[in-house]
Design an enzyme around this catalytic site. Structure first.
Site, short mmCIF file in Angstrom:
data_model
loop_
_atom_site.label_atom_id
_atom_site.label_comp_id
_atom_site.label_asym_id
_atom_site.label_seq_id
_atom_site.Cartn_x
_atom_site.Cartn_y
_atom_site.Cartn_z
N ASP A 298 0.69 -1.15 0.04
CA ASP A 298 0.06 -0.16 0.19
C ASP A 298 0.82 1.14 0.14
O ASP A 298 0.37 2.40 -0.08
CB ASP A 298 -1.18 0.05 1.04
N ASP A 676 -11.56 -4.87 11.70
CA ASP A 676 -11.53 -6.59 12.10
C ASP A 676 -13.04 -6.62 12.83
O ASP A 676 -13.70 -7.72 12.57
CB ASP A 676 -10.44 -7.01 12.70
#
Length: 977
Positions: A298, A676
């Site tokens: 990224d 998450d």
């Protein structure tokens, strides 16, 4: 359900009928017994589909009307078949595609995607079939999965063996544990009755504050305790898995798995650590054609790309070495650093020689990686340039095109023994100014789309870049649940516990989180499953797409009074009612569960959602949309190998997710730094369940920050994410009640995960009370009666007994439980407190505050980082509480010395209260003071405390002044302690 004599065709809905000689039911595919009638089979072959729709096996048998030989055979597409490298197939090919538009080959002249044309052709075929078909009495249809299960059970005795088993906690351990929980709850009620009905008039404010804090602590205990009501253990049978899906002489039938590894900044996340993770994935004990590893960069760093090139080259030597000698772990850095007898269980004479050679190769590989890191420390003014002379596309990490490079695999370089290696794919999604990229969650979603276009494995395993595969059979452990027809139908993910390397023996700051992973997660596994913790998790791809599980209850059909599943099909009005119900549940806003509609086969379900609805949900890619309809994974027949890389580049473009459901209803969910928790919560709300897998050898291992400041900032980020979820629409307090698919105790657990940072407010107040009581001479509890003493004693005993019984069934140690308790206080009065204020400022006022961490000193040697001092504002509140309570203890002893023996009784309760705070904050004090080479910290602490007390006693006694010499006494300045 009764088994019918003639099943229903899954294509046209009519009865299959008998074979040509009339002795039995017609069978089109003798491999999987897929229910299809003779007429539909002939049509499929005429259309060029000569392989079974379900298993891909070529059709055979008595086909009188169709000459199969005249048709071109259709083969099942594999990963290697579609990813033939049109450029250089060599390892060091560096021509990186930067195309970001949809290839015209993916759309026909009318602008309709190929998948829609296939549905339309099926519709025309079905209409013709209905006009000429004979009407036969309909019978109950047996689901395809059930037919497959029955055939497997009758043909193979291994199919009847379970792949996993639940091991309940013995009654001798769990029954007393539950009993003590109930007793503790009753004692809590009696305790609060006493506390509320007996206020302290002389210190009403302190009493009221303490009661409010204690009530909050009791609520937190209930939210944490009751999800642990039914803990379970599980065991897997990997041998049975191999016997069922890996028959000798036949291709492996194990499901394919796509591994995701994400990294951002190679200067903060060392490339060597990421490389070890990748190498451990490439060497897993799993069929190589079933494994693909996707690495998300990224930060678009050329260092990450070049280190991956070197890693792919070294993997050609490392992977065969691992598999030949069955070594563990298969991350070279950690394998060669093990302080164990590496010759144990090794019988090949060549092992020692090859191990030495491999260690030398690895050290040379490390030198090459270190050279790349040293080179990357200073960026050239003109930017980085690749070996072929072209500028690196990611020179501006915030403004660059999407990049994909495929290494190894079927068409790439093989290992030194000539064997195929798992596919390795480098991915860097497009970044442009003005677009929201959503950090890690956005990167994971980009990998979901890329992998769906290139390989489309039905399962996804995501790992952080610093978590390597410690158990090469970890994937098989997960497949024992996912591929078990009795277990895996409604399982969205398999979560493994996190284990860590490099933590000091005493685990001063509870880095291992043993209580959470070995106690709380086992408890959740007995309800609806563990929460997703961000790494070490195997996902079912369809669950990430927002679909619900197959086992959800079907809606009643209002148009028919009969309960027969072969009754009249639902009109369009009922379909619209169903879609509105799903929206009303607030569970599947953009999509709905296709499985819940009775009597519709796969093609009919496709017709129920328009092309526009698909594109609004999944984005403008016909190839990706078609892949979402393939429940068992694999590439579509319409996939064009020549344009697959271009399509993959398209799905990682920065504008692809705009006006879609990505991050809202599908994929990793946006809106919190702890994506998450949100992602797992949404899946559980849809009715999925998860499973906790704890193999004897830990599946994955990672690294954790071991010094005080880094640990607190890690906890700060987690707590901030919980506050963000609390202030969002996904808060478990009010989200997902409509569907009733999230169990109550599971909701308790999720509520606990988002409200625990707010415990910092009463905790700070409660830790301040002892110092205030010692300094003012007041107390929060009135004089105890005999009955009140019984309640206090019973409460303390129930707390201790609960902990002891928890230790008994979970296997955690007393030290681990105590470290967890200590860090609960340390984190609560520091990181959690800052997270609450930062979260409110960010969510309500839009102010994003950051706390700087500055390294002051470090020491070499083992665990040298543990003693590194990093000053940050997070350290201020616990330091203040420590000083206040130490001063309060000194002041309390001084006051007792002044007042005489009658003051020592009340002092005992206050000092005990203060020492409770000091003992819990002791690891913080130890970390704050750093390493003392000669004098232990505890000696310094007690020295300061005792010196203060003895000084005050000395002044009080005043031995050098004679009591008879009054003139001298009056002439001196008195010191009143």
């Amino acid at each position: 359900m009764m088994k019918p004599e003639t099943p229903i065709c899954n294509t046209c809905g009519e009865q299959i009928g008998l074979n040509s000689d009339g002795t039995g039911v017609f069978v089109g595919c003798h491999e999987c017994n897929y229910p299809i009638c003779k007429a539909c089979l002939d049509y499929e072959i005429n259309e060029g589909h000569t392989a079974c729709i379900q298993c891909g096996t070529p059709y055979h048998g008595s086909l009188t009307k169709v000459d199969v030989a005249e048709k071109e055979p259709v083969t099942h597409h594999t990963m290697g078949d579609h990813l033939t490298n049109t450029q250089d197939a060599g390892l060091h090919a560096r021509n990186i595609s930067t195309v970001s538009t949809v290839d015209s080959d993916m759309v026909d002249e009318g602008g309709n995607p190929i998948w829609k044309n296939r549905v339309e052709s099926w519709k025309d075929k079905k209409n013709k079939k209905k006009k000429g078909g004979a009407k036969v009495a309909k019978e109950v249809q047996v689901p395809t999965d059930q037919q497959m299960d029955e055939k497997q059970q009758s043909a193979d005795p291994n199919a009847m063996q379970p792949l996993s088993q639940i091991i309940p906690i013995p009654k001798s351990q769990i029954a007393p544990y539950r009993t003590v929980i109930i007793i503790r709850l009753i004692i809590l009620g009696l305790f609060f009755h006493y506390r509320i009905t007996n206020p302290v008039e002389s210190s009403y404010g302190l009493w009221l504050t303490s009661v409010i804090c204690e009530i909050w602590f009791a609520i937190s205990w209930v939210l944490d305790q009751f999800p642990k009501w039914s803990p379970i253990n599980r065991i897997t049978f990997t041998d049975e898995l191999s016997a069922r899906y890996e028959r000798e002489g036949e291709p492996s039938e194990l499901a394919a798995v796509d591994f995701f590894v994400s990294t951002v900044d190679p200067l903060k996340e060392p490339p060597l650590i990421t490389a070890n993770t990748v190498l451990s994935i490439l060497a897993v004990d799993y069929p190589v054609d079933k494994v693909s590893c996707y690495v998300s960069d990224d930060g678009a760093a050329m260092l990450s790309f070049e280190s991956l090139v070197e890693t792919a080259e070294f993997a050609r030597k490392w992977v065969p070495f691992c598999k030949r000698f069955s070594i563990e772990p298969r991350a070279p850095e950690f394998y060669f650093s093990q302080k164990i007898d590496y010759l144990k269980d090794k019988v090949q004479p060549s092992f020692v020689k090859e191990r030495r050679a491999m260690k030398r190769d690895y050290e040379e590989y490390k030198v090459r990686i270190n050279a790349l890191v040293a080179k990357a420390q200073k960026t050239p003014e003109e930017g980085w340039t690749m070996q072929d002379g072209t500028p690196w596309p990611g020179n501006n990490p915030r403004d660059h095109p999407g990049m994909i490079q495929v290494f190894l695999g079927h068409s790439g370089a093989h290992d030194i023994e000539g064997n195929e290696l798992p596919r390795l794919v480098y991915v860097s999604r497009e970044k442009r100014p003005g677009y929201q990229h959503h950090k890690k969650a956005g990167a994971e979603n980009a990998l979901v789309r890329v992998s769906a276009v290139l390989t489309n494995a039905p399962y996804i395993l995501n790992l952080d870049c610093d978590h390597y595969v410690n158990n090469s059979k970890a994937v098989r452990e997960a497949m024992c649940f996912m591929m078990d027809p009795q277990v895996g139908r409604d399982v969205c993910y398999i979560q493994f516990p996190q284990r860590f390397d490099g933590i000091d023996r005493s685990d001063r700051y509870a880095n291992r989180n043993t209580v959470f992973f070995d106690v709380n997660m086992k408890g959740l596994d007995g309800i609806q499953g563990p929460v997703y913790v961000g790494t070490g998790c195997v996902f079912y791809r369809q669950a990430l797409y927002g679909y619900g599980p197959q086992s959800l209850p079907t809606l009643p059909n209002p148009s028919s009074s009969s309960s027969c599943c072969c009754g009249p099909k639902k009109p369009k009005k009922d379909i619209e009612e169903f879609k509105r119900d799903c929206r009303r549940d607030d569970l599947n806003a953009a999509i709905f569960n296709l499985k819940e509609i009775e009597s519709y086969d796969d093609y009919e379900r496709s017709l129920l959602i328009s092309q526009m609805s698909f594109e609004k949900t999944f984005g403008m890619s016909s190839v990706f949309i078609e892949s979402t309809l393939m429940e068992n994974g694999g590439l579509a027949e319409s996939a064009n190998p020549a344009t697959m890389i271009n399509e993959a580049i398209h799905v990682i473009s920065c504008g692809y997710e705009e006006k879609t459901a990505w991050g809202k209803e599908i994929g990793w969910i946006y809106g919190s730094v702890t994506e998450d928790i949100l992602t797992g919560f949404k899946m559980h709300c849809r009715g999925w369940r998860s499973i906790y897998c704890m193999p004897i050898r830990p599946a994955f291992k990672g690294s954790a920050p071991i010094n005080l400041s880094d640990r607190l900032h890690q906890v700060l980020r987690w707590a901030l994410g919980s506050v963000e979820i609390f202030l969002s629409r996904h808060c478990p307090l009010w989200y997902g009640w409509g569907g009733g698919r999230l169990k109550l105790l599971q909701r308790f657990a999720y509520i606990n995960t988002i409200v625990y940072p707010f415990t910092s407010l009463p905790l700070v107040a409660y830790c301040t009370l002892p110092a205030i009581c010692l300094l003012t001479g007041k107390f929060i509890i009135p004089t105890l009666s005999n009955l009140a003493a019984v309640w206090f004693l019973g409460l303390f005993l129930s707390i201790i007994t609960t902990s002891v019984l928890e230790i008994r069934w979970s296997g955690v140690s007393i030290e681990e439980l105590w470290r967890n308790e200590q860090f609960w206080v340390i984190g609560g009065v520091s990181a959690h407190l800052f997270a609450v204020f930062q979260g409110f400022l960010k969510m309500l006022a839009g102010v994003d505050t950051n706390f700087t961490v500055t390294a002051k000193a470090a020491e070499d040697g083992e665990f040298g980082e543990l003693y590194m001092i990093k000053w940050t504002t997070v350290l201020i509140p616990p330091t203040t509480l420590l000083v206040l309570n130490l001063v309060g203890v000194v002041a309390g002893f001084s006051d007792a010395l002044n007042k005489g023996y009658e003051a020592w009784g009340p002092l005992f309760g206050k000092v005990f209260f203060a020492f409770w705070v000091i003992l819990h904050l002791y690891p913080f004090l130890k970390g704050l003071m750093g390493r003392q080479n000669r004098t232990p910290t505890i000696v310094i602490l007690w020295s300061v405390l005792l010196a203060s007390v003895f000084s005050l006693v000395w002044v009080k006694i005043d031995p050098f002044v004679s009591k008879g010499n009054s003139s001298l006494t009056q002439g001196c300045i008195a010191i009143d302690c």
